[in-house]
Design a protein around this motif. Structure first.
Motif, PDB file in Angstrom:
ATOM      1  N   GLU A 347      19.716  69.187  25.996  1.00  0.00           N
ATOM      2  CA  GLU A 347      19.190  68.296  24.952  1.00  0.00           C
ATOM      3  C   GLU A 347      18.596  67.017  25.525  1.00  0.00           C
ATOM      4  O   GLU A 347      17.543  66.560  25.078  1.00  0.00           O
ATOM      5  CB  GLU A 347      20.312  67.968  23.949  1.00  0.00           C
ATOM      6  CG  GLU A 347      20.720  69.177  23.120  1.00  0.00           C
ATOM      7  CD  GLU A 347      21.761  68.831  22.057  1.00  0.00           C
ATOM      8  OE1 GLU A 347      22.187  67.661  21.992  1.00  0.00           O
ATOM      9  OE2 GLU A 347      22.129  69.738  21.285  1.00  0.00           O
ATOM     10  N   TYR A 348      19.261  66.457  26.536  1.00  0.00           N
ATOM     11  CA  TYR A 348      18.763  65.229  27.157  1.00  0.00           C
ATOM     12  C   TYR A 348      17.386  65.466  27.779  1.00  0.00           C
ATOM     13  O   TYR A 348      16.459  64.657  27.615  1.00  0.00           O
ATOM     14  CB  TYR A 348      19.742  64.745  28.236  1.00  0.00           C
ATOM     15  CG  TYR A 348      19.192  63.638  29.110  1.00  0.00           C
ATOM     16  CD1 TYR A 348      19.106  62.329  28.641  1.00  0.00           C
ATOM     17  CD2 TYR A 348      18.723  63.910  30.396  1.00  0.00           C
ATOM     18  CE1 TYR A 348      18.581  61.322  29.435  1.00  0.00           C
ATOM     19  CE2 TYR A 348      18.188  62.918  31.192  1.00  0.00           C
ATOM     20  CZ  TYR A 348      18.119  61.622  30.712  1.00  0.00           C
ATOM     21  OH  TYR A 348      17.591  60.632  31.496  1.00  0.00           O
ATOM     22  N   GLU A 349      17.239  66.582  28.493  1.00  0.00           N
ATOM     23  CA  GLU A 349      15.966  66.901  29.156  1.00  0.00           C
ATOM     24  C   GLU A 349      14.849  67.165  28.155  1.00  0.00           C
ATOM     25  O   GLU A 349      13.698  66.793  28.381  1.00  0.00           O
ATOM     26  CB  GLU A 349      16.157  68.112  30.081  1.00  0.00           C
ATOM     27  CG  GLU A 349      17.008  67.803  31.306  1.00  0.00           C
ATOM     28  CD  GLU A 349      17.496  69.061  32.013  1.00  0.00           C
ATOM     29  OE1 GLU A 349      17.651  68.997  33.253  1.00  0.00           O
ATOM     30  OE2 GLU A 349      17.738  70.090  31.337  1.00  0.00           O
ATOM     31  N   CYS A 351      14.607  65.785  25.134  1.00  0.00           N
ATOM     32  CA  CYS A 351      14.224  64.457  24.613  1.00  0.00           C
ATOM     33  C   CYS A 351      13.320  63.723  25.602  1.00  0.00           C
ATOM     34  O   CYS A 351      12.352  63.068  25.214  1.00  0.00           O
ATOM     35  CB  CYS A 351      15.469  63.618  24.328  1.00  0.00           C
ATOM     36  SG  CYS A 351      16.430  64.225  22.929  1.00  0.00           S
ATOM     37  N   LYS A 352      13.663  63.848  26.882  1.00  0.00           N
ATOM     38  CA  LYS A 352      12.880  63.176  27.926  1.00  0.00           C
ATOM     39  C   LYS A 352      11.468  63.760  28.012  1.00  0.00           C
ATOM     40  O   LYS A 352      10.481  63.032  28.084  1.00  0.00           O
ATOM     41  CB  LYS A 352      13.595  63.316  29.275  1.00  0.00           C
ATOM     42  CG  LYS A 352      13.112  62.337  30.329  1.00  0.00           C
ATOM     43  CD  LYS A 352      13.952  62.423  31.588  1.00  0.00           C
ATOM     44  CE  LYS A 352      13.393  61.486  32.654  1.00  0.00           C
ATOM     45  NZ  LYS A 352      14.099  61.643  33.928  1.00  0.00           N
ATOM     46  N   PRO A 358      17.163  60.941  20.622  1.00  0.00           N
ATOM     47  CA  PRO A 358      18.076  62.051  20.351  1.00  0.00           C
ATOM     48  C   PRO A 358      18.222  62.392  18.865  1.00  0.00           C
ATOM     49  O   PRO A 358      18.325  63.559  18.502  1.00  0.00           O
ATOM     50  CB  PRO A 358      19.420  61.570  20.936  1.00  0.00           C
ATOM     51  CG  PRO A 358      19.020  60.600  22.008  1.00  0.00           C
ATOM     52  CD  PRO A 358      17.777  59.929  21.503  1.00  0.00           C
TER      53      PRO A 358
END
Length: 365
Positions: A347-349, A351-352, A358
């Protein structure tokens, strides 16, 4: 840039300029390294990596090609190109891990092929339903290109950026087109059509494009891409332009007809007059008169905007402005979504990659 130019840039504002020995010796002060990173924006970890920077042809168009149409690319332009080269390599790796195929769906052509004929063929598979709203039409074009595995990105520069990129767009093999967001969507639409020409020829280029400027000294590739872009956007109106009599004061330089074609094709009026000049359908002196008219009108519009802003300030009306957002390619979005579902990205990747907060993730997955 050469060493002297590099030292000048990183010494900006210092009483005692940084010397060659300060940065090319065995040790370097952190404060100097931070100044270097302000220029290149790679993050301090980049300079601490013991591995030498990659110089393979896959890593950068600057290793694949020596000369560019715009031979005076500034640092801002080079940084933008590198940013998208890195994104391209990243997406290529993601695609392989996610079993995605970016295979070319349109054959390659050469400058010996007739750009008018190729443009008409391309229109049949890539030209979307026409929309009078230029931004909506650009969005439709980007979506249409995505359906044929051509990924289009916009980059946006803030008004306060020190060194703005002196390019309008570029094509990177095998399937990436990058555009600079302009105040004029008609210029951006033409740039996209021009870069599609580069994709069809499979000829990489990084350039500043202004079809509304008469230029005899274009290479065969640039001339082909300009002609292709014109015929791709003009469609059947190209035949009407072919049949026009020479523009003069007697027929009001075809202003009414040109305005109609501009509205129905999103080609700017000045670019259409430039086309007439190429075809010998307007004299150079008459072309300069028309061009001057447009320039005066543009200046008046800008002055009117400035007066309006000043009046609102005096009345205490606050200016509301938000940073423009690039139009996303559906192909890019679907690639990131698939990578997430396949467990390649977390999920973090995601968003990036999508440059989102988020809390907005649910809209995309």
């Amino acid at each position: 840039m050469d060493v002297q130019d590099f030292l000048q840039r990183i010494s900006a504002g210092l009483k005692n300029p940084i010397t060659k020995e300060d940065v090319f010796g065995k040790e370097i002060q952190i404060s100097y390294l931070k100044r270097i990173d302000k220029l290149f924006e790679k993050g301090l970890h980049y300079y601490l990596d013991p591995k030498a920077p990659e110089k393979s042809k896959e890593a950068s168009v600057f290793f694949r090609k020596q000369n560019f149409h715009n031979d005076e690319l500034n640092v801002g332009a080079i940084k933008i190109v590198n940013q998208f080269e890195e994104l391209k390599l990243s997406l290529s790796a993601i695609a392989k891990l996610s079993d995605l195929d970016f295979k070319r769906k349109i054959k390659k052509y050469s400058t010996s092929d007739n750009p008018r004929e190729i443009a008409l063929k391309a229109r049949k598979v890539l030209y979307p339903k026409f929309d009078n709203n230029r931004r909506n039409f650009l969005k439709s074009l980007i979506g249409s290109f995505a359906s044929k595995n051509i990924m289009v990105f916009e980059f946006i520069e803030t008004w306060n950026k020190k060194e703005k990129a002196n390019i309008d767009g570029f094509y990177l093999k095998p399937n990436m087109i990058v555009l600079k967001r302009h105040q004029s969507f008609s210029r951006e639409i033409f740039t996209l059509a021009h870069e599609l020409g580069h994709y069809l020829l499979d000829e990489e280029e990084i350039e500043e494009i202004n079809y509304a400027v008469f230029n005899k000294n274009l290479s065969s590739i640039e001339r082909w891409c300009n002609d292709f872009a014109f015929f791709f956007l003009a469609g059947s109106y190209a035949e009407s332009i072919d049949s026009l009599e020479k523009a003069s004061s007697d027929n009001d330089y075809h202003h009414e007809f040109i305005a109609k074609v501009s509205y129905q094709t999103h080609l700017s009026k000045l670019s259409l007059f430039t086309r007439l000049l190429y075809q010998g359908k307007i004299s150079k002196s008459n072309y300069n008169l028309v061009k001057e008219e447009f320039e005066i009108l543009y200046r008046q519009q800008q002055e009117e905007k400035e007066r309006e802003i000043q009046l609102q300030k005096e009345q205490g009306i606050k200016q509301r402005g938000s940073v423009a957002k690039p139009i996303p390619s559906p192909l890019f979005l679907s690639t990131i979504q698939t990578a997430y579902y396949e467990g390649v990205l977390n999920e973090y990747e995601v968003c990036k990659k999508l440059n989102i907060k988020p809390e907005k993730l649910e809209k995309y997955i």
